[in-house]
Design a protein around this motif. Structure first.
Motif, short mmCIF file in Angstrom:
data_model
loop_
_atom_site.label_atom_id
_atom_site.label_comp_id
_atom_site.label_asym_id
_atom_site.label_seq_id
_atom_site.Cartn_x
_atom_site.Cartn_y
_atom_site.Cartn_z
N UNK A 110 9.05 -5.56 15.73
CA UNK A 110 9.83 -5.30 14.53
C UNK A 110 8.86 -5.06 13.37
N UNK A 111 9.16 -4.05 12.57
CA UNK A 111 8.31 -3.67 11.44
C UNK A 111 9.14 -3.65 10.17
N UNK A 112 8.62 -4.24 9.11
CA UNK A 112 9.33 -4.28 7.84
C UNK A 112 8.38 -3.86 6.73
N UNK A 113 8.72 -2.75 6.08
CA UNK A 113 7.91 -2.24 4.97
C UNK A 113 8.35 -2.87 3.65
N UNK A 164 3.11 -2.45 2.18
CA UNK A 164 2.81 -3.39 3.25
C UNK A 164 3.78 -3.18 4.40
N UNK A 165 3.30 -3.48 5.59
CA UNK A 165 4.13 -3.38 6.79
C UNK A 165 3.90 -4.65 7.60
N UNK A 166 4.88 -5.52 7.60
CA UNK A 166 4.77 -6.78 8.33
C UNK A 166 5.33 -6.60 9.74
N UNK A 173 -0.98 0.31 3.07
CA UNK A 173 -1.33 1.65 2.61
C UNK A 173 -1.52 1.59 1.11
N UNK A 174 -2.77 1.62 0.69
CA UNK A 174 -3.10 1.65 -0.73
C UNK A 174 -3.05 3.10 -1.20
N UNK A 175 -2.22 3.37 -2.18
CA UNK A 175 -2.03 4.73 -2.66
C UNK A 175 -2.46 4.81 -4.12
N UNK A 176 -3.49 5.59 -4.39
CA UNK A 176 -4.00 5.77 -5.74
C UNK A 176 -3.82 7.22 -6.17
N UNK A 177 -3.96 7.45 -7.46
CA UNK A 177 -3.84 8.81 -8.01
C UNK A 177 -2.59 9.50 -7.49
N UNK A 234 8.61 6.19 2.83
CA UNK A 234 7.43 5.92 3.64
C UNK A 234 7.79 4.95 4.76
N UNK A 235 7.36 5.31 5.97
CA UNK A 235 7.64 4.52 7.16
C UNK A 235 6.34 4.07 7.81
N UNK A 236 6.31 2.84 8.29
CA UNK A 236 5.21 2.44 9.15
C UNK A 236 5.70 2.47 10.59
N UNK A 237 4.75 2.62 11.49
CA UNK A 237 5.08 2.74 12.90
C UNK A 237 3.97 2.16 13.75
N UNK A 238 4.33 1.71 14.94
CA UNK A 238 3.37 1.11 15.87
C UNK A 238 3.23 1.98 17.10
#
Length: 123
Positions: free
Chosen positions: A3-6, A21-23, A81-85, A94-98
């Motif tokens: 299970x993934x939770x952003x 973050x993606x836990x 995922x650190x997003x700058x500029x 935005x989705x995280x995936x394994x």
């Protein structure tokens, strides 16, 4: 079953920063690569970044290189995922995936997905 939770999405002005973050729960976190994808309205889901299970290898989509950084803390079962500029064109869900198969840029290579978090960049 994984299970993934952003979390961490929101509204930010152009030039600003956000950290997603993606836990993860279930499975052994260090054994699978993690990826971030995004989907803007009316567009297909696209690859953003991926990181290997141990964290030693990463790969980015060209438009985010130098601005975004993917990382993971295997002790906390969390990817980031650190997003700058940030730019208005970064606006998307935005989705995280394994991925148990290792680094990959195709969405079909990923086995489990989170529910997504909205990132909106205003101009």
């Amino acid at each position: 079953q994984v299970q993934l939770v952003e979390s961490g999405g929101g509204l930010v002005q152009a030039g600003g920063s956000l950290r997603l973050s993606c836990a993860a729960s279930g499975g052994t976190f260090r054994t699978y690569a993690m990826g971030w994808f995004r989907q803007a309205p009316g567009k297909e889901r696209e690859f953003v970044a991926t990181i290997s299970g141990a964290g030693g290898s990463t790969h980015y989509e060209d438009s985010v290189k130098g601005r975004f950084t993917i990382s993971r803390d295997n002790a906390k079962n969390t990817a980031y995922l650190q997003m700058n500029s940030l730019k208005p064109e970064d606006t998307a869900v935005y989705y995280c995936a394994a991925n148990f198969g290792g680094l990959a840029t195709g969405s079909l290579d990923y086995d489990y997905w989170g529910q997504g978090t909205q990132v909106t960049v205003s101009s």
